[in-house]
Design an enzyme around this catalytic site. Structure first.
Site, short mmCIF file in Angstrom:
data_model
loop_
_atom_site.label_atom_id
_atom_site.label_comp_id
_atom_site.label_asym_id
_atom_site.label_seq_id
_atom_site.Cartn_x
_atom_site.Cartn_y
_atom_site.Cartn_z
CD GLU A 108 -30.45 10.90 33.43
OE1 GLU A 108 -30.22 12.08 33.10
OE2 GLU A 108 -29.56 10.04 33.49
CD GLU A 128 -29.29 11.26 28.02
OE1 GLU A 128 -29.94 10.47 27.30
OE2 GLU A 128 -29.69 11.64 29.13
N1 T1G Z 1 -29.59 22.38 26.48
C1 T1G Z 1 -29.38 23.65 26.05
N2 T1G Z 1 -30.09 24.22 25.04
C2 T1G Z 1 -31.04 23.47 24.46
C3 T1G Z 1 -31.31 22.14 24.85
C4 T1G Z 1 -30.55 21.60 25.93
N3 T1G Z 1 -30.75 20.36 26.40
N4 T1G Z 1 -32.32 21.66 24.06
C5 T1G Z 1 -32.66 22.66 23.22
N5 T1G Z 1 -31.90 23.73 23.45
C6 T1G Z 1 -31.99 25.03 22.77
C7 T1G Z 1 -31.66 24.93 21.30
O1 T1G Z 1 -30.25 25.03 21.12
C8 T1G Z 1 -32.41 26.13 20.74
O2 T1G Z 1 -31.65 27.28 21.05
C9 T1G Z 1 -33.66 26.17 21.59
O3 T1G Z 1 -33.35 25.45 22.81
C10 T1G Z 1 -34.85 25.51 20.94
O4 T1G Z 1 -34.42 24.19 20.59
C11 T1G Z 1 -27.87 14.73 32.51
C12 T1G Z 1 -26.35 14.44 30.23
C13 T1G Z 1 -36.32 19.54 23.13
C14 T1G Z 1 -37.00 18.35 21.04
O5 T1G Z 1 -30.51 15.99 23.92
O6 T1G Z 1 -34.04 17.53 21.23
O7 T1G Z 1 -29.60 15.59 29.73
O8 T1G Z 1 -31.26 28.05 18.65
O9 T1G Z 1 -34.73 24.51 18.11
O10 T1G Z 1 -37.26 22.05 17.55
O11 T1G Z 1 -28.12 12.53 31.74
O12 T1G Z 1 -34.43 21.00 21.42
O13 T1G Z 1 -33.13 29.02 20.04
O14 T1G Z 1 -30.73 29.53 20.62
O15 T1G Z 1 -34.33 22.21 19.09
O16 T1G Z 1 -38.82 22.65 19.48
C15 T1G Z 1 -30.29 15.58 26.64
C16 T1G Z 1 -31.99 18.25 23.03
C17 T1G Z 1 -29.22 16.53 27.07
C18 T1G Z 1 -32.52 17.24 24.04
C19 T1G Z 1 -37.14 20.82 21.16
N6 T1G Z 1 -31.36 16.30 25.97
N7 T1G Z 1 -33.03 19.12 22.53
O17 T1G Z 1 -37.01 20.93 19.76
O18 T1G Z 1 -36.50 23.43 19.50
S1 T1G Z 1 -27.88 15.71 27.85
C20 T1G Z 1 -31.36 16.46 24.63
C21 T1G Z 1 -33.97 18.68 21.62
C22 T1G Z 1 -28.55 15.18 29.35
C23 T1G Z 1 -28.41 13.87 31.42
C24 T1G Z 1 -27.80 14.14 30.09
C25 T1G Z 1 -34.92 19.72 21.10
C26 T1G Z 1 -36.35 19.59 21.63
P1 T1G Z 1 -31.70 28.55 20.02
P2 T1G Z 1 -34.94 23.54 19.21
P3 T1G Z 1 -37.48 22.26 19.00
#
Ligand code: T1G
Length: 712
Positions: A108, A128
């Protein structure tokens, strides 16, 4: 700016770097930093354009998911919309430079930019819905304007990312940059600096006609109802994208915000966010620090090329790890290899993998009939017939032929890892790696800690599971470990319900309606009823006398009705394995129950769900208390990834929390009164219920086991 967002200059191009490790989430301070940077470039006449880029391994992985819990428990609603409008209305053009992932709020943010460039390996998406929510910062309004309605509704409703290459083909990415992304982005910024900066929200060339869009949305809703059965967010995402085709941008954003809030406060979203963090939490083992050294796993061997052995060999090959596949004779090996080739061919045919990938995998699976090459391997996974004597013989051989330090793992689904380890001189190198069938598909990997399994071996297997694309969960060495130990009472209750007057189809339907991928009877038919039958016979001597046990399934096995493999089990199967209820089984069970004097009655779906799901919860509480699972969330992750429990209910323990443990405890006490000893409430469940606590409290208050319990 702040330390989360830094500004540097490359001549008259400003570089805005977002630096919020590990994934540059839009945590508090990051949007504020970006906003301040945009203000600065618009007050500096020497600046001609700006580039926004992420530090570290990725662009922006989205909003900070940790913030949602604060919002749903009364905290302020943080909206990114004002920031994105500020970027879009910037007098100086803003180029978004994407590597790694631009997911959710990250995409976004990128779409509010005037242009987007990306590394070819980057991915973009709106995932999401996997968290039970929808894009909440204009994603459902800007994406259709850039990629068209059909692609936007697919991306927002299914949540699957697309590659930068595909995004470029769709017009979402303006240029792919090989090599130095920042340098390429700055060059691009110089090229467009003097041109009018296109505002995404003003684009209208891809909106489509009302008639075309009506067909798109109707098909999308049908698909969502089928493929994402029972989920709220996919349908809300479709509604939000539809609003983009019917309302002006600002009103479309208001419609999206309303739908986003409804989803965010839903039980489904809370459950799915619990699962998101839970799948990462299970990798953290309290008594095995992150810096524990791991062993290199570059070459492996699998012993046994049956369904499991073949699937496990594929798992390693798919992760580009060369694998020896050993059998006892040519015929068995040929059969095993044939099944592997067929599996790859099917995946190619379905477009899941390319032929090149399949060929590369097959090329590194080496069939062998002896242990000759085992001295070179770093790890062996034994996947022979589920009998202790045979497994101990194999481990004795492995101990003799494998180099010192090689990991010796068993894929046993219930047998005692310590007893298997006793057949070797290296119990510290022995561990359980319990894959779930089909091994090359199911994400769960139970890693079973033996009394003497070393911390290095455990740490290695936990790290290896991620490389294999699995969710590794460390469990204790009790009978059935965690998943199968709980599955016993679950299927026991399902059989009791049939013996008390229900039938296979009603029991299965009730649990499929609950959200399970499959019902317990169909699952038994799929796995083979004889598998459980053999284990029950092996452990018959442990059953307490006088305690009622189910009998109908054993009778079916005695009749040779093993399920799909014999085309007859609880159901009848045609040549395509399609099930139909079997009136003969229904009549037989009625007769057997009458002979056993079991009163027959109408049984509601609600009772079926409570009896089966609370049987899981009660056994899970026992496992937690005995320390064979580290946390309640570990049990949830096991059941979602290994047994088809609906992720949008968070797993059995989370589900019990949402039902209220007092209510669950009281229902289990009812069953204890009605059905006897097997329903004795687990002491931990009783304690938590009576103190008004939850399993989540149990995990939070670090009551979770400091380390996995070891078999007494
Ligand atoms: N927020 C907070 N922490 C996050 C995070 C996030 N979006 N994404 C990853 N982490 C943390 C995760 O918990 C872990 O922490 C560390 O980062 C490494 O992640 C406004 C409402 C990007 C593909 O859904 O898909 O945006 O265990 O082990 O395998 O409209 O992380 O080390 O303490 O997964 O290399 C939308 C979610 C949010 C993406 C990387 N975004 N993340 O994978 O590492 S809602 C998502 C992923 C939003 C808007 C809406 C994956 C990754 P720790 P990891 P990875």
């Amino acid at each position: 700016m702040n330390n989360l967002v830094k500004i540097t200059k490359d001549n008259d191009v400003v570089i805005i770097t977002i630096d919020n490790p590990p994934v540059n989430a839009l945590s508090p301070g990051v949007p504020e930093g970006i906003g301040a940077a945009i203000d600065e470039i618009n007050h500096d006449p020497t600046v001609k354009a700006a580039v926004v880029i992420g530090a570290g391994r990725t662009f922006v992985a989205g909003a900070d998911i940790k913030e949602f819990g604060k919002m749903t428990s009364g905290g302020p609603r943080r909206s990114l919309l004002p920031l994105l409008l500020k970027i879009e209305d910037s007098a100086k053009p803003v180029v978004m430079a994407i590597h790694g992932q631009a997911f959710g709020g990250g995409l976004e943010l990128a779409m509010a930019g005037h242009y987007r460039v990306a590394s070819p390996s980057a991915q973009v998406g709106q995932p999401e819905v996997k968290l039970g929510i929808i894009p909440g910062a204009g994603g459902t309004q800007r994406l259709p304007r850039l990629v068209g309605v059909a692609k936007a509704v697919e991306m927002c409703a299914e949540g699957k990312p697309i590659s930068a290459r595909d995004a470029a083909a769709l017009g979402l990415i303006d240029r792919l940059i090989d090599g130095d992304l920042l340098a390429g982005a700055v060059t691009f910024a110089c090229e467009i600096a003097a041109k009018p900066a296109p505002k995404t929200r003003e684009r209208a060339d891809k909106q489509g006609t009302a008639a075309e869009n009506a067909v798109i949305f109707s098909a999308a809703r049908d698909t969502a109802r089928k493929k994402q059965r029972g989920l709220i967010a996919p349908l809300a995402a479709i509604d939000a994208v539809e609003a983009s085709t019917k309302l002006p941008f600002d009103q479309g954003c208001e419609a999206e915000a309303k739908l986003f809030t409804e989803c965010l406060f839903s039980d489904q979203s809370k459950a799915l966010i619990h699962v998101f963090f839970g799948e990462r939490k299970v990798a953290k083992i309290p008594d095995i620090p992150k810096e524990t050294p791991v062993l290199p796993i570059n070459r492996v061997a699998v012993v046994g090329s049956g369904t499991m052995g073949g699937g496990i060999a594929m798992v390693f090959a798919n992760a580009s790890i060369p694998v020896l596949l050993k059998e006892v004779d040519e015929a068995a090996l040929e059969q095993g290899l044939g099944k592997i080739k067929k599996n790859y061919a099917t995946s190619v045919q379905r477009g899941r993998i390319t032929q090149t990938f399949a060929d590369e995998c097959l090329h590194i699976i080496t069939p062998v009939l002896s242990y000759d090459a085992f001295s070179d391997v770093d790890m062996v996974v034994e996947a022979v017939f589920e009998g202790m004597a045979l497994k101990k013989a194999v481990f004795g051989d492995l101990d003799r032929v494998c180099r010192k330090g090689a990991i010796l793992a068993s894929n046993t689904s219930t047998l005692d890892i310590d007893e298997i380890a006793s057949a070797t001189s290296r119990p510290e190198s022995v561990i359980g790696t319990h894959f779930f069938s089909p091994a090359n598909v199911m994400r769960l990997l139970e890693i079973v800690r033996g009394t003497k399994s070393s911390k290095e071996v455990i740490a290695t297997c936990m790290q290896l599971s991620k490389k294999l694309g699995k969710i590794g969960v460390l469990v204790g060495n009790c009978r059935g470990f965690v998943g199968n130990r709980m599955f016993g009472p679950y299927r026991r209750e399902a059989q009791f319900l049939i013996e008390e007057g229900s039938d296979a189809q009603s029991v299965d339907q009730a649990l499929v309606d609950f959200g399970n991928a499959m019902g317990p009877m169909a699952t038994g038919d799929l796995a083979g009823l004889d598998v459980g039958w053999r284990i029950r016979k092996e452990y018959r001597h442990l059953e307490k006398p006088g305690i009622r046990q189910p009998f109908a399934e054993d009778r079916l096995c005695e009749m040779g009705r093993y399920g799909q493999k014999t085309l007859r089990g609880w159901y009848l199967y045609d040549e395509n394995r399609r099930p139909t209820p079997d009136p003969e089984v229904i009549a037989l069970v009625r007769q057997w129950s009458a002979e056993a004097g079991i009163p027959q009655r109408q049984i509601s779906s609600a009772e079926i769900v409570d009896r089966c799901i609370y049987a899981l919860v009660n056994e899970g509480a026992r496992i937690l208390e005995e320390g064979y699972a580290l946390r309640a969330v570990d049990i949830d992750i096991i059941y979602i990834n290994g047994y088809g429990f609906p992720a949008h209910r968070g797993g059995p323990m989370w589900y019990a929390d949402t039902m209220g443990l007092q209510k669950v405890y009281e229902r289990i006490c009812d069953f204890h009164r009605q059905h006897g000893e097997l329903w004795a409430p687990a002491p931990l469940l009783k304690r938590l219920a009576q103190s008004g606590k939850t399993f989540a409290d149990f995990d939070k208050e670090s009551q979770a086991a400091p380390e996995i319990a070891l078999r007494a």
